[in-house]
Design a protein around this motif. Structure first.
Motif, PDB file in Angstrom:
ATOM      1  N   ILE A 173       0.858  -1.178   0.000  1.00 22.52           N
ATOM      2  CA  ILE A 173       0.000   0.000   0.000  1.00 22.52           C
ATOM      3  C   ILE A 173       0.897   1.231   0.000  1.00 22.52           C
ATOM      4  O   ILE A 173       1.900   1.282   0.704  1.00 22.52           O
ATOM      5  CB  ILE A 173      -0.934  -0.010   1.219  1.00 22.52           C
ATOM      6  CG1 ILE A 173      -1.905  -1.191   1.108  1.00 22.52           C
ATOM      7  CG2 ILE A 173      -1.686   1.304   1.358  1.00 22.52           C
ATOM      8  CD1 ILE A 173      -2.739  -1.415   2.334  1.00 22.52           C
ATOM      9  N   VAL A 174       0.543   2.223  -0.795  1.00 19.36           N
ATOM     10  CA  VAL A 174       1.434   3.371  -0.941  1.00 19.36           C
ATOM     11  C   VAL A 174       1.366   4.261   0.297  1.00 19.36           C
ATOM     12  O   VAL A 174       0.313   4.428   0.915  1.00 19.36           O
ATOM     13  CB  VAL A 174       1.120   4.184  -2.210  1.00 19.36           C
ATOM     14  CG1 VAL A 174       1.398   3.346  -3.447  1.00 19.36           C
ATOM     15  CG2 VAL A 174      -0.303   4.698  -2.213  1.00 19.36           C
ATOM     16  N   ALA A 175       2.506   4.807   0.635  1.00 23.93           N
ATOM     17  CA  ALA A 175       2.621   5.669   1.818  1.00 23.93           C
ATOM     18  C   ALA A 175       2.149   7.077   1.473  1.00 23.93           C
ATOM     19  O   ALA A 175       2.553   7.643   0.450  1.00 23.93           O
ATOM     20  CB  ALA A 175       4.071   5.717   2.292  1.00 23.93           C
ATOM     21  N   PRO A 176       1.310   7.684   2.305  1.00 24.23           N
ATOM     22  CA  PRO A 176       0.985   9.099   2.085  1.00 24.23           C
ATOM     23  C   PRO A 176       2.225   9.962   2.246  1.00 24.23           C
ATOM     24  O   PRO A 176       3.081   9.688   3.089  1.00 24.23           O
ATOM     25  CB  PRO A 176      -0.045   9.400   3.184  1.00 24.23           C
ATOM     26  CG  PRO A 176      -0.519   8.072   3.679  1.00 24.23           C
ATOM     27  CD  PRO A 176       0.616   7.120   3.471  1.00 24.23           C
ATOM     28  N   ASP A 177       2.310  10.998   1.454  1.00 25.68           N
ATOM     29  CA  ASP A 177       3.381  11.976   1.657  1.00 25.68           C
ATOM     30  C   ASP A 177       3.138  12.750   2.949  1.00 25.68           C
ATOM     31  O   ASP A 177       4.084  13.134   3.645  1.00 25.68           O
ATOM     32  CB  ASP A 177       3.431  12.937   0.474  1.00 25.68           C
ATOM     33  CG  ASP A 177       3.786  12.229  -0.817  1.00 25.68           C
ATOM     34  OD1 ASP A 177       4.952  11.808  -0.969  1.00 25.68           O
ATOM     35  OD2 ASP A 177       2.886  12.059  -1.658  1.00 25.68           O
ATOM     36  N   HIS A 178       1.870  12.965   3.263  1.00 27.62           N
ATOM     37  CA  HIS A 178       1.485  13.650   4.496  1.00 27.62           C
ATOM     38  C   HIS A 178       0.226  12.972   5.016  1.00 27.62           C
ATOM     39  O   HIS A 178      -0.692  12.683   4.248  1.00 27.62           O
ATOM     40  CB  HIS A 178       1.199  15.134   4.250  1.00 27.62           C
ATOM     41  CG  HIS A 178       2.228  15.810   3.404  1.00 27.62           C
ATOM     42  ND1 HIS A 178       3.502  16.079   3.863  1.00 27.62           N
ATOM     43  CD2 HIS A 178       2.188  16.239   2.116  1.00 27.62           C
ATOM     44  CE1 HIS A 178       4.191  16.664   2.901  1.00 27.62           C
ATOM     45  NE2 HIS A 178       3.424  16.766   1.831  1.00 27.62           N
ATOM     46  N   CYS A 179       0.177  12.733   6.310  1.00 28.70           N
ATOM     47  CA  CYS A 179      -1.008  12.133   6.914  1.00 28.70           C
ATOM     48  C   CYS A 179      -1.346  12.894   8.189  1.00 28.70           C
ATOM     49  O   CYS A 179      -0.514  13.005   9.087  1.00 28.70           O
ATOM     50  CB  CYS A 179      -0.802  10.649   7.214  1.00 28.70           C
ATOM     51  SG  CYS A 179      -2.284   9.817   7.822  1.00 28.70           S
ATOM     52  N   ALA A 198       6.990  21.300   2.352  1.00 22.00           N
ATOM     53  CA  ALA A 198       7.417  20.086   1.652  1.00 22.00           C
ATOM     54  C   ALA A 198       7.430  20.254   0.145  1.00 22.00           C
ATOM     55  O   ALA A 198       8.312  19.733  -0.539  1.00 22.00           O
ATOM     56  CB  ALA A 198       6.501  18.921   2.032  1.00 22.00           C
ATOM     57  N   GLU A 199       6.436  20.976  -0.386  1.00 14.01           N
ATOM     58  CA  GLU A 199       6.288  21.062  -1.832  1.00 14.01           C
ATOM     59  C   GLU A 199       6.998  22.265  -2.433  1.00 14.01           C
ATOM     60  O   GLU A 199       7.258  22.291  -3.648  1.00 14.01           O
ATOM     61  CB  GLU A 199       4.795  21.141  -2.201  1.00 14.01           C
ATOM     62  CG  GLU A 199       3.956  20.002  -1.636  1.00 14.01           C
ATOM     63  CD  GLU A 199       4.361  18.669  -2.204  1.00 14.01           C
ATOM     64  OE1 GLU A 199       4.581  18.588  -3.421  1.00 14.01           O
ATOM     65  OE2 GLU A 199       4.468  17.702  -1.428  1.00 14.01           O
TER      66      GLU A 199
END
Length: 229
Positions: A133-139, A210-211
């Motif tokens: 399952i893909v990891a969120p960049d931010h949670c 982050a972005e």
């Protein structure tokens, strides 16, 4: 429990919002979408999907309604993992490949917290099964007093005796499980009783840092939606 989720490796950004029903997930989702969508392409997704939500066995097991069969807790966990994979294949990864900000209302952590609150002991095979399952960049995890959260749900839906989402003790078990996962997986915890604008500003600050994109600051606190999730 730490989940060694897989980096998605796509040009987009995956943002997950987690928390019990009534903590304000939908309010935050709509506020982030309104703030970011004028300058950046966005998509929204809900977990679990309608495939999971409308399954007769799920409805019978969780809500005691409908013609389905009550299934074992580990079966619910398997179905939840399958639903996570379906959502990422059908919605999340294509949007990330297009370079979009994908906002997901609930994620894997919520599903595990739900089952823990129902008494399921985490099986040893779970981290390996969830690894793709893909990891969120931010949670972001919305957390608050169980009594406050249940009161919100009751005011929104009306009193429904026997519903797990109107049970203070169940809500606290859920919150406890989600807090442990937030700490183990370095998720950002937000206060469910904070002003909506405060939580929105924290989210946008994280995205800006982050972005490196100039997401606009909110001019004022957004108005809470009628059905906080």
């Amino acid at each position: 429990m730490h989940f060694p989720l897989t980096p998605h490796g796509q040009p987009g950004t995956l943002l997950a919002i987690c928390g019990f029903d009534g903590t304000g997930k939908s309010t935050l989702e709509e506020a982030v979408l309104a703030a970011v969508s004028p300058t950046s392409p966005c998509s929204v997704a809900w977990a679990p999907t309608e495939w999971w939500r409308q399954d007769a066995n799920i409805r019978r097991t969780l809500f005691g309604s409908g013609p389905g069969q009550v299934v074992p807790e580990e079966s619910l966990l398997h179905f939840s993992l399958a639903d996570c994979h379906a959502l990422q294949a059908d919605v999340i990864l294509p949007a990330l490949a297009r370079g979009e900000l994908v906002i997901v209302n609930r994620y894997l952590f919520d599903m595990v917290a739900l089952l823990e609150a129902r008494g399921l002991t985490r099986p040893e095979w779970l981290p390996g099964a969830a690894a793709r399952i893909v990891a969120p960049d931010h949670c972001f995890v919305l957390d608050g007093a169980a009594e406050m959260i249940v009161d919100r749900v009751v005011r929104r839906d009306g009193a429904m005796p026997g519903r797990f989402d109107q049970d203070v003790r169940f809500t606290e078990r859920y919150n406890t499980a989600l807090r442990r996962m937030a700490e183990a997986n370095h998720l950002t915890v937000l206060r469910a009783d904070a002003a909506p604008g405060e939580n929105l500003r924290r989210c946008l600050d994280v995205l800006r840092d982050a972005e490196g994109r100039p997401f606009p600051a909110p001019a004022a606190d957004p108005v809470a939606v009628a059905h906080p999730g």
